[in-house]
Scaffold this motif. Sequence first.
Motif, PDB file in Angstrom:
ATOM      1  N   ALA A 229      24.308  89.930  73.353  1.00  0.00           N
ATOM      2  CA  ALA A 229      24.992  90.977  72.582  1.00  0.00           C
ATOM      3  C   ALA A 229      26.447  91.104  73.013  1.00  0.00           C
ATOM      4  N   ASP A 230      26.682  91.062  74.310  1.00  0.00           N
ATOM      5  CA  ASP A 230      28.052  91.144  74.818  1.00  0.00           C
ATOM      6  C   ASP A 230      28.889  89.953  74.361  1.00  0.00           C
ATOM      7  N   LEU A 231      28.261  88.801  74.259  1.00  0.00           N
ATOM      8  CA  LEU A 231      28.983  87.607  73.826  1.00  0.00           C
ATOM      9  C   LEU A 231      29.275  87.656  72.326  1.00  0.00           C
ATOM     10  N   ILE A 232      28.317  88.100  71.539  1.00  0.00           N
ATOM     11  CA  ILE A 232      28.512  88.243  70.093  1.00  0.00           C
ATOM     12  C   ILE A 232      29.613  89.259  69.813  1.00  0.00           C
ATOM     13  N   GLY A 233      29.624  90.334  70.599  1.00  0.00           N
ATOM     14  CA  GLY A 233      30.451  91.510  70.316  1.00  0.00           C
ATOM     15  C   GLY A 233      29.548  92.578  69.745  1.00  0.00           C
ATOM     16  N   ILE A 234      29.382  93.678  70.466  1.00  0.00           N
ATOM     17  CA  ILE A 234      28.428  94.699  70.033  1.00  0.00           C
ATOM     18  C   ILE A 234      28.853  95.309  68.703  1.00  0.00           C
ATOM     19  N   ASP A 235      30.149  95.421  68.469  1.00  0.00           N
ATOM     20  CA  ASP A 235      30.618  95.905  67.166  1.00  0.00           C
ATOM     21  C   ASP A 235      30.214  94.952  66.049  1.00  0.00           C
ATOM     22  N   ASN A 236      30.343  93.643  66.292  1.00  0.00           N
ATOM     23  CA  ASN A 236      29.933  92.656  65.281  1.00  0.00           C
ATOM     24  C   ASN A 236      28.423  92.694  65.061  1.00  0.00           C
ATOM     25  N   LEU A 237      27.681  92.861  66.151  1.00  0.00           N
ATOM     26  CA  LEU A 237      26.226  92.955  66.056  1.00  0.00           C
ATOM     27  C   LEU A 237      25.816  94.140  65.197  1.00  0.00           C
ATOM     28  N   VAL A 238      26.430  95.290  65.421  1.00  0.00           N
ATOM     29  CA  VAL A 238      26.109  96.488  64.638  1.00  0.00           C
ATOM     30  C   VAL A 238      26.457  96.277  63.167  1.00  0.00           C
ATOM     31  N   LEU A 259      23.397 101.205  70.893  1.00  0.00           N
ATOM     32  CA  LEU A 259      24.389 100.287  70.331  1.00  0.00           C
ATOM     33  C   LEU A 259      25.511 101.061  69.648  1.00  0.00           C
ATOM     34  N   LEU A 260      25.152 102.074  68.876  1.00  0.00           N
ATOM     35  CA  LEU A 260      26.166 102.863  68.184  1.00  0.00           C
ATOM     36  C   LEU A 260      27.083 103.571  69.170  1.00  0.00           C
ATOM     37  N   GLN A 261      26.524 104.053  70.269  1.00  0.00           N
ATOM     38  CA  GLN A 261      27.338 104.740  71.270  1.00  0.00           C
ATOM     39  C   GLN A 261      28.310 103.782  71.943  1.00  0.00           C
ATOM     40  N   LYS A 262      27.848 102.571  72.231  1.00  0.00           N
ATOM     41  CA  LYS A 262      28.740 101.597  72.860  1.00  0.00           C
ATOM     42  C   LYS A 262      29.901 101.236  71.925  1.00  0.00           C
ATOM     43  N   VAL A 263      29.612 101.113  70.638  1.00  0.00           N
ATOM     44  CA  VAL A 263      30.702 100.842  69.688  1.00  0.00           C
ATOM     45  C   VAL A 263      31.678 102.012  69.671  1.00  0.00           C
ATOM     46  N   ALA A 264      31.161 103.231  69.617  1.00  0.00           N
ATOM     47  CA  ALA A 264      32.019 104.419  69.585  1.00  0.00           C
ATOM     48  C   ALA A 264      32.885 104.527  70.839  1.00  0.00           C
ATOM     49  N   ASP A 265      32.335 104.091  71.973  1.00  0.00           N
ATOM     50  CA  ASP A 265      33.060 104.158  73.244  1.00  0.00           C
ATOM     51  C   ASP A 265      34.043 102.993  73.423  1.00  0.00           C
ATOM     52  N   GLY A 266      34.022 102.033  72.491  1.00  0.00           N
ATOM     53  CA  GLY A 266      34.892 100.865  72.637  1.00  0.00           C
ATOM     54  C   GLY A 266      34.370  99.834  73.606  1.00  0.00           C
ATOM     55  N   HIS A 267      33.084  99.932  73.968  1.00  0.00           N
ATOM     56  CA  HIS A 267      32.466  98.971  74.891  1.00  0.00           C
ATOM     57  C   HIS A 267      31.783  97.877  74.062  1.00  0.00           C
ATOM     58  N   THR A 272      36.160  93.220  75.258  1.00  0.00           N
ATOM     59  CA  THR A 272      36.798  94.454  75.709  1.00  0.00           C
ATOM     60  C   THR A 272      36.640  94.669  77.215  1.00  0.00           C
ATOM     61  N   GLY A 273      35.914  93.780  77.877  1.00  0.00           N
ATOM     62  CA  GLY A 273      35.723  93.911  79.317  1.00  0.00           C
ATOM     63  C   GLY A 273      34.504  94.702  79.730  1.00  0.00           C
ATOM     64  N   GLN A 274      33.833  95.335  78.770  1.00  0.00           N
ATOM     65  CA  GLN A 274      32.633  96.111  79.102  1.00  0.00           C
ATOM     66  C   GLN A 274      31.731  96.203  77.888  1.00  0.00           C
ATOM     67  N   GLY A 275      30.444  96.009  78.122  1.00  0.00           N
ATOM     68  CA  GLY A 275      29.413  96.178  77.115  1.00  0.00           C
ATOM     69  C   GLY A 275      28.165  96.637  77.839  1.00  0.00           C
ATOM     70  N   PHE A 276      27.131  95.808  77.836  1.00  0.00           N
ATOM     71  CA  PHE A 276      25.998  96.064  78.718  1.00  0.00           C
ATOM     72  C   PHE A 276      26.337  95.681  80.154  1.00  0.00           C
ATOM     73  N   TYR A 277      27.346  94.839  80.308  1.00  0.00           N
ATOM     74  CA  TYR A 277      27.830  94.389  81.609  1.00  0.00           C
ATOM     75  C   TYR A 277      29.347  94.571  81.641  1.00  0.00           C
ATOM     76  N   GLU A 278      29.922  94.471  82.836  1.00  0.00           N
ATOM     77  CA  GLU A 278      31.370  94.523  82.985  1.00  0.00           C
ATOM     78  C   GLU A 278      31.901  93.124  83.251  1.00  0.00           C
ATOM     79  N   TYR A 279      33.113  92.849  82.766  1.00  0.00           N
ATOM     80  CA  TYR A 279      33.703  91.515  82.853  1.00  0.00           C
ATOM     81  C   TYR A 279      35.137  91.619  83.354  1.00  0.00           C
ATOM     82  N   GLU A 280      35.483  90.702  84.249  1.00  0.00           N
ATOM     83  CA  GLU A 280      36.873  90.595  84.686  1.00  0.00           C
ATOM     84  C   GLU A 280      37.671  89.847  83.638  1.00  0.00           C
ATOM     85  N   GLU A 281      38.978  90.013  83.678  1.00  0.00           N
ATOM     86  CA  GLU A 281      39.865  89.392  82.693  1.00  0.00           C
ATOM     87  C   GLU A 281      39.642  87.877  82.612  1.00  0.00           C
TER      88      GLU A 281
END
Length: 284
Positions: A229-238, A259-267, A272-281
């Motif tokens: 999901a993080d790789l797809i993009g949670i916004d794209n998944l939704v 999923l909706l909350q993560k999209v609303a939060d910009g995760h 974006t650097g954060q979804g279900f996991y956090e990512y370094e640049e």
Amino acid sequence: MKTEPIAVLGAGVMGVGITTLLAGHGLPVRLVDNDPVKLAQAPGRIRRELRMAQLMGVLPPGREEGEVSLHGDLSAVPGARVVIEAITENADLKTAVLADVSALVPPATALVSNTSSIPIDELADAVRHPADLIGTHFMNPPALIGTTEVIRGVRTGEATLEAVRGLLREVGRRPVVVRDAPGFVTSRLLHPMINDAARVVQEGTASAEDVDALMQGCLGHPTGPLRTADLIGIDNLVDSLWVLLKRTGDEGCRPCDLLLQKVADGHHGRKTGQGFYEYEESTR
């Protein structure tokens, strides 16, 4: 190898990924986006993805990279051998862009909509020659995944199908052609499953890490559904889940609250650097 450029519309995650695949196999690409920020960021992102593909050994050894030119509008489309639309997963936006493109290219130019869920025949009404339109569903990152889903609409012509099959084989992909339907094969199976995985986390049954560990270790999923999901993009998944819900009526496709909350939060995941996991640049 043919030398006419491929036009790729959209400098988001998939547009950059498709450009990387094409350029890495020596094909010239015209990358088009009306967002100057995305366009300015694209060369660095393409370089990073090319470097990863080289490290993974998935590019032809010794082949010179294709030139990538950047363009802010559709004036770059005429003269392209194939046009690949890879903008956001929104049917209205896609039909508007495809209508504009079809007015700029001669008949028999293959028009490709890269979509994860929208039926191709819905989009075909917008183009002047529906026989020229076909769908693809590249997985992310395109340069690392060797199979591509190809969606033949009911009006897609044989010449268009063969042109796209030929292009995919030229860049080392295995095309698998499926009939047109909401979500086709991959998204119709994968996206409701990811939705269920997120719902399990939402309900407190298990953490995202544990869901992915069980899916990987017990069921052989290569990355786990929530890393996917993080790789797809949670916004794209939704967006894809809403398309599936509207067109199939399957309540299992209604995006869960997490999923909706993560999209609303910009995760939105890796980008974006954060979804279900956090990512370094450096990992984005």
